[in-house]
Motif scaffolding. Structure first.
Motif, PDB file in Angstrom:
ATOM      1  N   UNK A  13       0.839  -1.206   0.000  1.00 13.82           N
ATOM      2  CA  UNK A  13       0.000   0.000   0.000  1.00 13.82           C
ATOM      3  C   UNK A  13       0.872   1.253   0.000  1.00 13.82           C
ATOM      4  N   UNK A  14       1.875   1.253   0.861  1.00 19.68           N
ATOM      5  CA  UNK A  14       2.774   2.402   0.939  1.00 19.68           C
ATOM      6  C   UNK A  14       3.560   2.562  -0.364  1.00 19.68           C
ATOM      7  N   UNK A  15       4.024   1.448  -0.935  1.00 22.47           N
ATOM      8  CA  UNK A  15       4.790   1.495  -2.177  1.00 22.47           C
ATOM      9  C   UNK A  15       3.951   2.030  -3.327  1.00 22.47           C
ATOM     10  N   UNK A  16       2.628   1.825  -3.257  1.00 18.26           N
ATOM     11  CA  UNK A  16       1.723   2.293  -4.304  1.00 18.26           C
ATOM     12  C   UNK A  16       1.386   3.773  -4.154  1.00 18.26           C
ATOM     13  N   UNK A  17       1.924   4.410  -3.111  1.00 19.81           N
ATOM     14  CA  UNK A  17       1.718   5.845  -2.932  1.00 19.81           C
ATOM     15  C   UNK A  17       0.626   6.234  -1.964  1.00 19.81           C
ATOM     16  N   UNK A  18       0.080   5.261  -1.239  1.00 19.80           N
ATOM     17  CA  UNK A  18      -0.967   5.567  -0.260  1.00 19.80           C
ATOM     18  C   UNK A  18      -0.315   5.909   1.083  1.00 19.80           C
ATOM     19  N   UNK A  19      -0.570   7.096   1.642  1.00 19.48           N
ATOM     20  CA  UNK A  19       0.034   7.480   2.922  1.00 19.48           C
ATOM     21  C   UNK A  19      -0.442   6.578   4.054  1.00 19.48           C
ATOM     22  N   UNK A  20       0.432   6.352   5.013  1.00 21.51           N
ATOM     23  CA  UNK A  20       0.088   5.538   6.185  1.00 21.51           C
ATOM     24  C   UNK A  20       0.449   6.330   7.437  1.00 21.51           C
ATOM     25  N   UNK A  21      -0.541   6.565   8.300  1.00 21.54           N
ATOM     26  CA  UNK A  21      -0.316   7.315   9.518  1.00 21.54           C
ATOM     27  C   UNK A  21      -0.332   6.443  10.758  1.00 21.54           C
TER      28      UNK A  21
END
Length: 333
Positions: free
Chosen positions: A105-113
């Motif tokens: 998910x992070x590699x696909x550009x989705x931010x993770x908080x």
């Protein structure tokens, strides 16, 4: 009476013309582009996938396969429509054997908080109120103050995300939304700033939902739309930026009030349309563990993406860090 000279008269006339022009210019100034975000909290929700299940309250980060699958699929749906999803992870999830899906998910550009390690209650004043897990197993936090437990819970999640997934948290969201956010809690604001966070998502405006199991009235929908004005980002005096969550959340609608999906979609549509009209910010707050039961075909995500696309250059689908940038210029009221 002394009459003005020709030069004075011309100067006054010019100044008046400039003032009028400035007033007209201000009134015709374009509205800012509406910022729309889809944010999903990666946690297990009590009462799902069936009513009566409350054990998840003790194991919020023990994500099951269906929840992870839904989160991954929702991210793809959003990306295929030109958008993204801002996720918030519970640190406990990083103890699971497989975290490849979160890395992807992070590699696909989705931010993770950061969403704390155990889904703790930041406004707790007694140890037993911090989290159900600690009420059942108090020895886990014995000898520590409430503030120490909360601070450690947040710091541990940041560490877990970095060490296990190589992710630097993009923002912090409090478990649960508070009507006043962190107003009056300078201690919590300073603690988050100390940990390196520049913004927090903690404020969820009050609004009505109507009677449980009954279709919302026009007045309920109108109140949800009205509440969007209180869901705009701003800066606390400490410098920490507040990025509010926008009503109505999936848990509030479905779990608490037993709404049907068409009612929920109508509320979301009206709120997003109002945001685009006013050039404001709208943050869709939901949970994969809830939506996989109530909205299995991702209708809410599709609706939001399509509304933004149809708005053209009047709106953009962004991460919540873009909201924080706008909030820098808006002091707390």
């Amino acid at each position: 009476m002394t009459l003005p000279s020709r030069r004075q008269f011309l100067s006054a006339t010019a100044a008046g013309a400039l003032a009028t022009a400035a007033g007209l210019s201000a009134s015709r100034a374009p509205k800012p582009k509406a910022l729309i975000a889809i944010s999903l909290d990666l946690e297990m929700s009590a009462e799902y996938p069936k009513r009566g299940m409350t054990e998840w309250n003790y194991r919020k980060g023990d994500l099951d396969a269906d929840t992870k699958k839904y989160a991954t699929a929702a991210a793809k749906v959003a990306k295929d429509r030109g958008g993204l999803i801002h996720f918030f992870a519970v640190g406990q999830t990083l103890e699971q054997e497989d975290v490849g899906w979160l890395k992807d998910l992070a590699a696909a550009g989705h931010p993770v908080g950061n969403h704390t390690y155990d889904h703790v209650y930041l406004l707790a004043t007694k140890p037993e109120d911090i989290q159900f897990r600690f009420k059942r197993a108090p020895w886990l936090i014995r000898g520590k103050t409430v503030a120490e437990v909360i601070e450690e819970n947040i710091a541990s999640t940041t560490l877990a995300l970095k060490e296990r997934c190589g992710i630097t948290p993009n923002g912090f969201r409090t478990p649960g939304g508070f009507r006043d956010g962190l107003k009056g809690r300078e201690d919590l604001q300073k603690m988050l700033l100390k940990q390196g966070f520049t913004w927090v998502s903690s404020l969820y405006p009050a609004h009505t939902c109507g009677k449980p199991k009954e279709e919302p009235t026009d007045a309920v929908y109108a109140d949800i739309v009205k509440s969007q004005a209180a869901a705009q980002p701003f800066a606390y005096p400490s410098g920490l930026i507040e990025v509010p969550m926008s009503p109505v959340s999936d848990v509030n609608a479905f779990r608490t009030h037993y709404w049907k999906l068409p009612w929920f979609l109508k509320a979301v549509r009206l709120a997003v349309e109002e945001t685009i009209k006013t050039g404001g910010c709208f943050d869709f707050l939901a949970h994969p563990s809830c939506l996989l039961v109530e909205d299995p075909t991702f209708e809410a995500v599709k609706l939001i993406c399509d509304l933004v696309k149809d708005a053209g250059d009047k709106a953009a689908l962004v991460g919540l860090d873009a909201f924080a940038e706008r909030g820098k210029e808006a002091p707390q009221k």
